[in-house]
Design an enzyme around this catalytic site. Structure first.
Site, PDB file in Angstrom:
ATOM      1  N   ASN A  83     -19.730  16.548  11.764  1.00 19.72           N
ATOM      2  CA  ASN A  83     -21.045  17.167  11.772  1.00 19.72           C
ATOM      3  C   ASN A  83     -21.420  17.641  10.361  1.00 19.72           C
ATOM      4  OD1 ASN A  83     -23.433  18.501  12.804  1.00 19.72           O
ATOM      5  ND2 ASN A  83     -22.382  18.679  14.772  1.00 19.72           N
ATOM      6  N   HIS A 113      -3.712  25.527  -6.058  1.00 16.95           N
ATOM      7  CA  HIS A 113      -3.623  26.135  -7.381  1.00 16.95           C
ATOM      8  C   HIS A 113      -2.487  27.146  -7.413  1.00 16.95           C
ATOM      9  CE1 HIS A 113      -7.380  24.308  -8.708  1.00 16.95           C
ATOM     10  NE2 HIS A 113      -7.898  24.638  -7.533  1.00 16.95           N
ATOM     11  N   ALA A 168     -13.206  27.544  16.772  1.00 17.03           N
ATOM     12  CA  ALA A 168     -14.161  27.805  15.697  1.00 17.03           C
ATOM     13  C   ALA A 168     -13.691  28.934  14.794  1.00 17.03           C
ATOM     14  CB  ALA A 168     -15.525  28.140  16.289  1.00 17.03           C
ATOM     15  N   THR A 173      -2.993  27.020   8.580  1.00 16.65           N
ATOM     16  CA  THR A 173      -2.045  27.048   7.476  1.00 16.65           C
ATOM     17  C   THR A 173      -0.675  26.487   7.858  1.00 16.65           C
ATOM     18  OG1 THR A 173      -1.351  29.297   8.047  1.00 16.65           O
ATOM     19  CG2 THR A 173      -3.171  29.071   6.467  1.00 16.65           C
ATOM     20  N   ARG A 188      -3.139  30.107  15.238  1.00 17.84           N
ATOM     21  CA  ARG A 188      -1.911  30.135  16.037  1.00 17.84           C
ATOM     22  C   ARG A 188      -2.133  29.392  17.354  1.00 17.84           C
ATOM     23  NH1 ARG A 188      -1.855  35.319  13.622  1.00 17.84           N
ATOM     24  NH2 ARG A 188       0.111  35.780  12.533  1.00 17.84           N
ATOM     25  N   ARG A 191      -2.144  27.953  23.770  1.00 18.27           N
ATOM     26  CA  ARG A 191      -1.498  27.397  24.967  1.00 18.27           C
ATOM     27  C   ARG A 191      -1.611  25.884  24.925  1.00 18.27           C
ATOM     28  NH1 ARG A 191      -5.278  25.557  28.602  1.00 18.27           N
ATOM     29  NH2 ARG A 191      -7.366  26.488  28.532  1.00 18.27           N
TER      30      ARG A 191
END
Length: 208
Positions: A83, A113, A168, A173, A188, A191
């Site tokens: 999108n 960086h 959203a 990471t 995280r 489920r």
């Protein structure tokens, strides 16, 4: 190793050598041309993407605007969609599977960086005669049949398994295992996605 080979291998490299600045400038030019088209101008859009994203499958649709640093370091599978405001810093390798849905304002960021400003700041390289900086990269992989919802940021080094949904606003990471719902900052696992999530298990969502 050349600087380009170092870049793709995740080693410290100089991003202002070996024609890489010119390649980024050309990719940005192609993005601007694409963003200036309208969505009904499919032929023109495909011509631009043939140069910007030669490693894409069939029926890839990018709503636009789009922003790529190289384009040629990104692979997109068949029937995938992104999108508005899809941003890909593909100094490192980016692999997007088949039938991946990507919401608005999603960023895929392979460039890394240094944390210490002494390593991060620009400096004059007497060897090349240029002002430059050093950085490194880590690849991003998104498996088949994923949905990456709006305003998600995916950092370098992350693999998202097939069939995942990323909620959203998440900042991803770390790796997400296949067929899981994950969200949050940092992202995280919430489920597993199960048969109970099939629309057939929710007849209340259908009009009579």
């Amino acid at each position: 190793m050349t600087e380009r080979e170092k870049m793709l291998a995740g080693k410290i490299y100089d991003p202002f050598t070996e024609g890489m600045p010119e390649e980024r400038t050309n990719a940005h030019r192609l993005c601007k041309l694409y963003n200036d088209t309208i969505e009904t101008d499919a032929e023109k859009r495909n011509e631009i993407l043939d140069e910007l994203l030669p490693n894409r499958g069939e029926n890839v649709y990018l709503q636009g605007p789009i922003y790529f640093d190289f384009g040629t370091n990104t692979v997109i599978g068949n029937d995938s969609y992104a999108n508005f405001n899809f941003t890909v810093l593909d100094e490192g390798k980016v692999s997007i599977g088949n039938s991946v849905f990507i919401g608005p304002n999603v960023s895929l960021l392979t460039a890394i960086h240094p944390l210490c400003y002494q390593d991060r700041n620009s400096f004059y390289n007497a060897k090349t005669g240029n002002t430059t900086n050093i950085e490194y990269t880590a690849p991003i992989t998104i498996g088949d049949n994923c949905w990456i919802a709006a305003n998600v940021t995916i950092c370098g080094g992350v693999t998202i398994g097939a069939g995942c949904v990323i909620g959203a606003g998440s900042v991803v990471t770390r790796d997400i295992p296949a067929n899981h719902l994950a969200a949050g900052v940092p992202c995280r696992v919430i489920r597993a996605i199960t048969e109970q999530d099939r629309l057939s298990a929710h007849p209340e969502l259908f009009a009579e």
